[in-house]
Design an enzyme around this catalytic site. Sequence first.
Site, short mmCIF file in Angstrom:
data_model
loop_
_atom_site.label_atom_id
_atom_site.label_comp_id
_atom_site.label_asym_id
_atom_site.label_seq_id
_atom_site.Cartn_x
_atom_site.Cartn_y
_atom_site.Cartn_z
CG LEU A 1 -4.06 -52.16 52.71
CD1 LEU A 1 -5.40 -51.46 53.21
CD2 LEU A 1 -3.40 -51.12 51.98
CG HIS B 1 -12.36 -49.73 43.23
ND1 HIS B 1 -12.32 -48.45 43.55
CD2 HIS B 1 -11.90 -50.33 43.98
CE1 HIS B 1 -11.94 -48.25 44.66
NE2 HIS B 1 -11.80 -49.43 45.25
#
Length: 701
Positions: free
Chosen positions: A427, A500
């Site tokens: 990540l 998001h």
Amino acid sequence: MIGVDERFAERVRALKPAPCDYSADLLRSLYDAQLGSRHADLAARWMQAQGHGFYTIGSAGHEGNAAVAAALRPTDPALLHYRSGAFYLARADQCGVKDGLRDILLGVAAATTEPISGGRHKVFGRHDLAIIPQTSTIASHLPRAMGVAFSMARAAKLGVPSPWPADAIVVTSFGDASANHSTATGAINAALHTSYQGMPMPLLMVCEDNGLGISVRTPDGWIKQAYGSRPGLRYFDADGTDLVATLTMAMEAATFVRRNRRPAFLRLRTVRLLGHAGSDVEAAYRSTAEVAADEVLDPLLGTARRLLGAGLSADEVIDLYEDKRSEAMRIAAEVSGLPQLSSAEAVAAPLRFPDPVAVAHALPQLTPATERLTLSQSINRALSDVLASYPEAMVFGEDVSRKGGVYGVTRGLQKTHGAARVFDTLLDEQSILGLALGAGVSGLLPIPEIQYLAYLHNAEDQLRGEAASLKFFSQEQYANPMVLRIAGYGYQKGFGGHFHNDDAIGVLRDIPGLVIASPSRPDDAAAMLHACAAAARSSGTVSVFLEPIALYHRRDLYDEADDAWLTPYPTSPVPIGRGRTYGGGTELTLVTFGNGVPMSLRVAARLPGVRVLDLRWLAPLPVEDLLREATATGRVLVVDETRRSGGVSEGVLAALIDHGYTGRLGRVTSADSFVPLGDAARQVLLSEETIESAARALLTT
């Protein structure tokens, strides 16, 4: 400068010989590289004073890196920082290239005949020396170096030709100040993370520690404290002012990396002479005693001791120094005033968008299918076709393998094409892009995924400073083909918030040469993805493929259960930079993209005389289509889901005006705001109601 140069002969005569186990011929050849680097620095300052030199960051004090080059093979790819003059000259000598010093000074002169960048910047790079040019001052080339090291074994595993020998290792150099940058620490962590899993990572990282970052001091012992005992990282330490000690330790480090295919960290203790650059006034932050102490540690004096021990006289050592001065100054005089790039077209030539004919020839045959697909399904099938068509293609990112991505877009690809070609990464967006950059210069076709647009921003320099600039600074001798997929934009229901639902793409739109695809329909998405992959393969193009999250699983357009947003898989390609028109209305043109397309189509269905242009490509903009559709109605409303400031609409309106459009103009956008959670998002995101209201207003004027 006076002490380093004018007192050189005096200091050599005062030296005591030191023994050496290496041949006098090897010592002399490396000394020649060191001398060339030193006198290139001095000549650069002379050229600047004459008005013919444009770069004075030098390598003085770091000339021990010539020994690092000697410890490697000339086919080992190198990604070097800006104090690597002696490495460059030693590598040139290894390869039988006799004009390395001229290369450096051509770069200082910004001459078009400079062999790697053609006068665009002074860089250490040359294709036939396996030196990939870097302009980084903050270690932003380290993620790419990590990616090259990873890709060597991966290309071999896939049976894909690579420019690097199977047993090559990668060397990358950087300073002690840069070692603290997040880009460096992320790349080193990614290298260790990869190696920890048993995958090959033949990466030699060379930290040239002079104790200074311009004027900021690095604490004594910090580099060893930070990297000397990292699990999985073999640490080596050498006195970079002693050529023999450096060569011995560099050979040991290179042998370790080559045999074990594991990363190693080599710290060279160096000094910085002549200041950071020609404009640097060291007296503002260093005492005279400190500068004098470093001058005594001049690596050229260290090599002189060894040469005296090998049988040369002091006069011979000094004569070599002066002979190199004469050579450097002769070359400096020859290159001063040579032609430089003289037009914007010449400067930007390597940044041109891909040739449509070349892209068309690289496209695979599209297989007709009658099944109607969602956007997500269509992208999935296109990715599978790209993997099947191009054996060098790889899909990777967070969660893309077994899970199939957060939204299922890559579901099943690993099962079909194998874990070597579809795999998860750690990540870290910088490392994901660095892996892609390294893969691109190693014979592979990377298709990385950034999970959300908001996550790109902490790694965006890997696109701007590394990906897009490589063809520019190498005159297209190097390229890093890539198709970067990013899930983005707003309008998600039940899963909101800024990270998001991000509509900030201004950072992408101003990167020269970057192709930006923004599909809306399922068939367009697949065809555009094929075009991006073909452009990468044929032209080394870097593309960003922006996928509207809210449309991934959309089925309906006008009414519930109408399935009007499903389409068959495409049978023909979509050329880069061409839009798509819906309808033939003569009163108003709605110009849009992404989520704006279905919203605009619904508005057009309620208003007579309206046509819709889906831009599809945000760079290059489909200017020809835009002018045609705007002129057809004489009224244009730009429907832009990105922000009002820095959004796409600014570029669209500017393009219309620049090309002489004189009709009515308007725009609707999202607000200059981050996207909040819940229903509050409706307050800042562009709405269908706003589009219709603005459209009606234009129709009545």
